[in-house]
Motif scaffolding. Structure first.
Motif, PDB file in Angstrom:
ATOM      1  N   HIS A   4       0.843  -1.206   0.000  1.00 62.64           N
ATOM      2  CA  HIS A   4       0.000   0.000   0.000  1.00 62.64           C
ATOM      3  C   HIS A   4       0.872   1.248   0.000  1.00 62.64           C
ATOM      4  O   HIS A   4       1.975   1.228   0.556  1.00 62.64           O
ATOM      5  CB  HIS A   4      -0.905   0.009   1.239  1.00 62.64           C
ATOM      6  N   PRO A   5       0.372   2.355  -0.582  1.00 64.43           N
ATOM      7  CA  PRO A   5       1.170   3.588  -0.579  1.00 64.43           C
ATOM      8  C   PRO A   5       1.283   4.170   0.833  1.00 64.43           C
ATOM      9  O   PRO A   5       0.398   3.977   1.668  1.00 64.43           O
ATOM     10  CB  PRO A   5       0.385   4.532  -1.491  1.00 64.43           C
ATOM     11  N   VAL A   6       2.381   4.887   1.067  1.00 60.34           N
ATOM     12  CA  VAL A   6       2.572   5.545   2.364  1.00 60.34           C
ATOM     13  C   VAL A   6       1.591   6.701   2.470  1.00 60.34           C
ATOM     14  O   VAL A   6       1.498   7.528   1.561  1.00 60.34           O
ATOM     15  CB  VAL A   6       4.015   6.073   2.484  1.00 60.34           C
ATOM     16  N   ILE A   7       0.822   6.752   3.554  1.00 59.19           N
ATOM     17  CA  ILE A   7      -0.127   7.869   3.689  1.00 59.19           C
ATOM     18  C   ILE A   7       0.405   8.939   4.640  1.00 59.19           C
ATOM     19  O   ILE A   7       0.283  10.127   4.382  1.00 59.19           O
ATOM     20  CB  ILE A   7      -1.538   7.369   4.107  1.00 59.19           C
ATOM     21  N   LEU A   8       1.048   8.490   5.721  1.00 62.89           N
ATOM     22  CA  LEU A   8       1.572   9.465   6.681  1.00 62.89           C
ATOM     23  C   LEU A   8       3.037   9.146   6.934  1.00 62.89           C
ATOM     24  O   LEU A   8       3.384   8.000   7.219  1.00 62.89           O
ATOM     25  CB  LEU A   8       0.787   9.380   7.994  1.00 62.89           C
ATOM     26  N   MET A  29       8.251   7.821  11.731  1.00 71.35           N
ATOM     27  CA  MET A  29       7.218   6.805  11.591  1.00 71.35           C
ATOM     28  C   MET A  29       6.704   6.832  10.163  1.00 71.35           C
ATOM     29  O   MET A  29       6.533   7.903   9.574  1.00 71.35           O
ATOM     30  CB  MET A  29       6.075   7.101  12.556  1.00 71.35           C
ATOM     31  N   GLU A  30       6.492   5.627   9.614  1.00 71.18           N
ATOM     32  CA  GLU A  30       5.971   5.564   8.258  1.00 71.18           C
ATOM     33  C   GLU A  30       4.706   4.711   8.302  1.00 71.18           C
ATOM     34  O   GLU A  30       4.759   3.567   8.751  1.00 71.18           O
ATOM     35  CB  GLU A  30       7.022   4.919   7.358  1.00 71.18           C
ATOM     36  N   VAL A  31       3.608   5.274   7.869  1.00 73.89           N
ATOM     37  CA  VAL A  31       2.335   4.569   7.981  1.00 73.89           C
ATOM     38  C   VAL A  31       1.746   4.384   6.594  1.00 73.89           C
ATOM     39  O   VAL A  31       1.679   5.339   5.815  1.00 73.89           O
ATOM     40  CB  VAL A  31       1.348   5.366   8.861  1.00 73.89           C
ATOM     41  N   ARG A  32       1.373   3.147   6.294  1.00 76.74           N
ATOM     42  CA  ARG A  32       0.779   2.889   4.980  1.00 76.74           C
ATOM     43  C   ARG A  32      -0.737   2.926   5.063  1.00 76.74           C
ATOM     44  O   ARG A  32      -1.310   2.706   6.136  1.00 76.74           O
ATOM     45  CB  ARG A  32       1.267   1.531   4.443  1.00 76.74           C
ATOM     46  N   GLN A 159      -9.836  10.011   7.217  1.00 80.81           N
ATOM     47  CA  GLN A 159      -9.063   8.985   6.516  1.00 80.81           C
ATOM     48  C   GLN A 159      -8.028   8.407   7.457  1.00 80.81           C
ATOM     49  O   GLN A 159      -7.674   7.242   7.383  1.00 80.81           O
ATOM     50  CB  GLN A 159      -8.239   9.673   5.426  1.00 80.81           C
ATOM     51  N   VAL A 160      -7.478   9.281   8.290  1.00 83.35           N
ATOM     52  CA  VAL A 160      -6.467   8.881   9.260  1.00 83.35           C
ATOM     53  C   VAL A 160      -6.975   9.282  10.637  1.00 83.35           C
ATOM     54  O   VAL A 160      -7.405  10.408  10.836  1.00 83.35           O
ATOM     55  CB  VAL A 160      -5.123   9.608   8.995  1.00 83.35           C
ATOM     56  N   ARG A 183     -10.779  -1.786  15.568  1.00 82.11           N
ATOM     57  CA  ARG A 183     -10.462  -2.714  14.473  1.00 82.11           C
ATOM     58  C   ARG A 183     -11.508  -2.603  13.351  1.00 82.11           C
ATOM     59  O   ARG A 183     -11.162  -2.586  12.172  1.00 82.11           O
ATOM     60  CB  ARG A 183     -10.438  -4.149  15.043  1.00 82.11           C
ATOM     61  N   ASP A 184     -12.779  -2.498  13.739  1.00 82.54           N
ATOM     62  CA  ASP A 184     -13.850  -2.383  12.744  1.00 82.54           C
ATOM     63  C   ASP A 184     -13.708  -1.114  11.922  1.00 82.54           C
ATOM     64  O   ASP A 184     -13.861  -1.128  10.695  1.00 82.54           O
ATOM     65  CB  ASP A 184     -15.232  -2.378  13.420  1.00 82.54           C
ATOM     66  N   ILE A 185     -13.432  -0.011  12.631  1.00 87.40           N
ATOM     67  CA  ILE A 185     -13.259   1.257  11.920  1.00 87.40           C
ATOM     68  C   ILE A 185     -12.102   1.123  10.935  1.00 87.40           C
ATOM     69  O   ILE A 185     -12.186   1.528   9.778  1.00 87.40           O
ATOM     70  CB  ILE A 185     -12.987   2.406  12.932  1.00 87.40           C
ATOM     71  N   ASN A 186     -11.030   0.499  11.390  1.00 83.78           N
ATOM     72  CA  ASN A 186      -9.865   0.294  10.537  1.00 83.78           C
ATOM     73  C   ASN A 186     -10.223  -0.558   9.314  1.00 83.78           C
ATOM     74  O   ASN A 186      -9.773  -0.301   8.195  1.00 83.78           O
ATOM     75  CB  ASN A 186      -8.745  -0.353  11.351  1.00 83.78           C
ATOM     76  N   ARG A 187     -11.067  -1.571   9.505  1.00 83.76           N
ATOM     77  CA  ARG A 187     -11.441  -2.456   8.395  1.00 83.76           C
ATOM     78  C   ARG A 187     -12.218  -1.724   7.318  1.00 83.76           C
ATOM     79  O   ARG A 187     -12.246  -2.130   6.176  1.00 83.76           O
ATOM     80  CB  ARG A 187     -12.289  -3.628   8.919  1.00 83.76           C
ATOM     81  N   THR A 188     -12.903  -0.597   7.716  1.00 88.11           N
ATOM     82  CA  THR A 188     -13.623   0.154   6.686  1.00 88.11           C
ATOM     83  C   THR A 188     -12.679   1.016   5.842  1.00 88.11           C
ATOM     84  O   THR A 188     -13.117   1.764   4.987  1.00 88.11           O
ATOM     85  CB  THR A 188     -14.681   1.092   7.301  1.00 88.11           C
ATOM     86  N   GLY A 189     -11.374   0.886   6.113  1.00 86.69           N
ATOM     87  CA  GLY A 189     -10.415   1.589   5.266  1.00 86.69           C
ATOM     88  C   GLY A 189      -9.738   2.774   5.928  1.00 86.69           C
ATOM     89  O   GLY A 189      -8.907   3.448   5.327  1.00 86.69           O
ATOM     90  N   VAL A 190     -10.098   3.042   7.200  1.00 87.60           N
ATOM     91  CA  VAL A 190      -9.487   4.171   7.900  1.00 87.60           C
ATOM     92  C   VAL A 190      -8.129   3.754   8.460  1.00 87.60           C
ATOM     93  O   VAL A 190      -8.013   2.706   9.083  1.00 87.60           O
ATOM     94  CB  VAL A 190     -10.395   4.633   9.064  1.00 87.60           C
ATOM     95  N   THR A 191      -7.114   4.558   8.195  1.00 90.25           N
ATOM     96  CA  THR A 191      -5.810   4.306   8.781  1.00 90.25           C
ATOM     97  C   THR A 191      -5.850   4.761  10.233  1.00 90.25           C
ATOM     98  O   THR A 191      -6.298   5.871  10.508  1.00 90.25           O
ATOM     99  CB  THR A 191      -4.736   5.103   8.026  1.00 90.25           C
ATOM    100  N   VAL A 192      -5.441   3.893  11.157  1.00 92.18           N
ATOM    101  CA  VAL A 192      -5.545   4.248  12.574  1.00 92.18           C
ATOM    102  C   VAL A 192      -4.166   4.199  13.227  1.00 92.18           C
ATOM    103  O   VAL A 192      -3.413   3.247  13.030  1.00 92.18           O
ATOM    104  CB  VAL A 192      -6.500   3.290  13.329  1.00 92.18           C
TER     105      VAL A 192
END
Ligand code: ATP
Ligand code: MG
Lengths: 242, 358
Positions: A4-8, A29-32, A159-160, A183-192
């Motif tokens: 996945h692309p790096v978002i943050l 920190m690198e977050v995808r 998004q994040v 975890r559920d929120i994250n599964r909907t595509g939100v980076t946490v």
């Protein structure tokens, strides 16, 4: 996740509250996109400061933060909200003299047209909040405040999402709920990105963990690896408990 | 309007009122007897001119409400600024004088001049347009002050004590500037004499009645803004927690800018109505009012949006009613005495909430 692309991307952040005193000394920190990141570390390590520095609430003196390739270092928090970042602080995370509904309305301040629609969504996630929407937030218990704070941050569909100890002060059942919900929120595509003292639980559900110590990100690995890492166990997790 | 103000708070406020009222009645009955017994000629004449003793009390109570409303107009902005920024603005009294003086400048039939300009002229506008322009210019001055001074200091994270010292300096500078410009003598906004009407025991002029109505409408307007508009709720959110407000997407600096504009405009309106009510205003009347404004805001509950209103009414009533028994020179001292007594029992002020722990 690694594809996945790096978002943050936080690069060598130096930041602090008082002039001349740095709390973060080169934190990276690198977050995808779509990752669930857990940050653990001893009290006073600078975890909260790190989240606040990402979010423009503590001045960054050196280093840079980029969001989806765009430089966001030292942008004001309200500008980051516009760019899709949400933040739940560790303390003082509700407006005590406002009602629950008004608190949530403030969360949707920049998108007030969709407030009604978001309220129904929040009603599904946290039915209690909608039932008691006219109660002053200052009169809520610590756990109820955490719920309001989380709901407020979700109003803009970020998004994040940056969470600072979302399970602090909750009963074990509520803590479980919080982790499952995150975890559920994250599964909907939100980076946490979540800071947690409940490190075992946090590392169990997260994709990757960071260990922060004395203002630097000491090391990172997957949650499972960190759980087994003898150094992490000795310095931080302790040997008791499952 | 006050749906979200919780009931217990109102009850407590009502309780304080009732206790104060009982106190007054007690003092009246006891004090009234003492007064009748004393052969003080001065007391006798005042009593004679206004018929019976009870009537003086009612008249002063009424005057107190009028003064309290005007004080509330002046101090509500002080309270909003304190709430949203944490600044105790010592230059707020001059904002009161400033509004009245601009209005005088525009409305008077005498020749006026601007500082440093060698000629004089008359503007001579009717009172109402002059007042509206005066309020607008004052509101603009509030905007300008925040833009060139306060927002800069906040951005550089200058500590509160330093900011407060700047506001004291600004207060001194402004009061001297106003004296230089308008002169040391009190000025009147209108030359016409306000005929007094008698309503039962209370005598009051039409201008005063109008002023009261305007003050009440303006204060209700502020309450409506804070309670029923999105911007007003955001203002309360900033008062509660600026960092969290910013994290929620509120542009905190714009809200504070609006608060400054509102505060300055309301102070100006307060100054204009005060000048009409007391038939004239001097260059330092606002400055003198500052202590009472601080007292009102503290009494009501620092930073509480409705605290300024409750505190002002109490201070106004206590100050005026005390003149029934005490020399008028002492009336502000009495009001401050009440402030101290109330704070001893309710350190957070009447509407202020004691912060919960944990
Ligand atoms: N507002 C502040 N002003 C000055 N110093 C602060 C402030 N907030 C935190 N600090 C300092 O920064 C350091 C790191 O604090 P921080 O809150 O980031 O720790 P943390 O890792 O979140 O700890 P905890 O696990 O206890 O929440 C501490 O030494 C603290 O004293
Ligand atoms: Mg912390």
């Amino acid at each position: 996740m690694t594809d996945h692309p790096v978002i943050l991307d936080a690069d060598d952040l130096i930041a602090g509250y008082l002039p001349g005193i740095n709390i973060l000394n080169g934190c990276s920190m690198e977050v995808r996109e779509g990752e669930l990141i857990g940050i653990i570390g001893p009290n006073g390590a600078g975890k909260s400061t790190f989240l606040k520095a990402l979010f423009g609430l503590v001045p960054v003196r050196d280093g840079s933060v980029t969001l989806a390739g765009e430089d966001i270092t030292n942008l004001r928090a309200d500008q980051l909200v516009k760019r899709g970042v949400g933040f739940v602080p560790q303390t003082n995370n509700v407006f005590p003299s406002l009602t629950i509904e008004e608190n949530l309305e403030m969360g949707a301040y920049q998108a007030h047209k969709s407030f009604k629609k978001q309220m129904t969504k929040i009603g599904d996630l946290f039915p209690v909040l909608v039932e008691r929407k006219n109660q002053r937030a200052g009169s809520l218990s610590g756990g109820e405040r955490q719920m309001v704070a989380m709901a407020r941050a979700l109003m803009m569909d970020p998004q994040v999402l940056l969470l600072d100890e979302p399970s602090a002060g909750l009963s074990p059942v509520r803590q479980d709920e919080t982790f499952v919900r995150t975890r559920d929120i994250n599964r909907t595509g939100v980076t946490v990105i979540m800071v947690e003292q409940n490190a075992r639980r946090c590392l169990q559900i997260c994709d990757r963990g960071y260990v922060l110590d004395q203002g630097t990100s000491a090391y990172t690995a997957t949650g499972q690896e960190l759980l087994k890492d003898p150094k992490v166990i000795e310095l931080y997790l302790g040997t008791l408990g499952a | 309007m006050l749906a979200t103000l919780d009931r217990r708070t109102l009850l407590k406020a009502a309780l304080v009122f009732v206790i104060a009222a009982i106190g007054f009645v007690a003092v009246v009955t006891l004090g009234g007897g003492a007064e009748a017994a004393s052969a003080d000629p001065e007391v006798a004449t005042t009593a004679a001119t206004t018929a019976a003793g009870g009537n003086i009390l009612l008249q002063n109570l009424f005057n107190g409400v009028v003064f309290g409303l005007l004080l509330a107009l002046a101090s509500v902005g002080l309270s909003l600024i304190y709430g949203t920024t944490g600044l105790s603005n010592f230059a707020h009294g001059e904002m009161v004088t400033f509004g009245a003086m601009i209005t005088f400048f525009l409305a008077t039939q005498q020749p006026v001049s601007l500082p440093l300009l060698p000629f004089s002229f008359t503007v001579g506008l009717p009172l109402i347009p002059a007042a509206l322009i005066g309020i607008s210019i004052s509101a603009g001055f509030g905007w300008l002050q925040d833009k060139v001074i306060w927002s800069q200091l906040r951005r550089r994270r200058v500590a509160m004590v330093q900011q407060m010292i700047v506001s004291i300096g600004l207060s001194l500078a402004l009061v001297n500037l106003i004296q230089w410009w308008i002169g040391g003598r009190p000025v009147r906004l209108t030359t016409s004499i306000d005929p007094r009407n008698q309503y039962g025991p209370i005598s009051v002029g039409n201008v005063t009645l109008m002023s009261m109505a305007i003050a009440i409408v303006a204060l209700l307007g502020v309450a409506y803004f804070l309670q029923r508009t999105r911007l007003g709720r955001a203002t309360r959110a900033v008062s509660d927690n600026p960092a969290l407000a910013s994290a929620s997407g509120i542009k905190v600096d714009s809200i504070i800018r609006i608060v400054w504009v509102m505060a300055a405009g309301l102070a100006a309106l307060g100054g204009i109505l005060l000048a009409l009510y007391q038939q004239g205003i001097g260059f330092d009347d606002g400055t003198q009012l500052l202590l009472l404004m601080f007292a009102a805001v503290t009494l009501g509950g620092l930073g509480h949006p409705y605290g300024a209103l409750v505190g002002s009414l109490i201070i106004g009533i206590v100050a005026e009613v005390s003149t029934v028994w005490l020399p008028p020179d002492l009336k502000f001292a009495t009001a401050l005495g009440i402030l101290i007594v109330v704070l001893l029992f309710r350190p957070q002020g009447i509407l202020g909430k004691s912060e919960r722990v944990g």
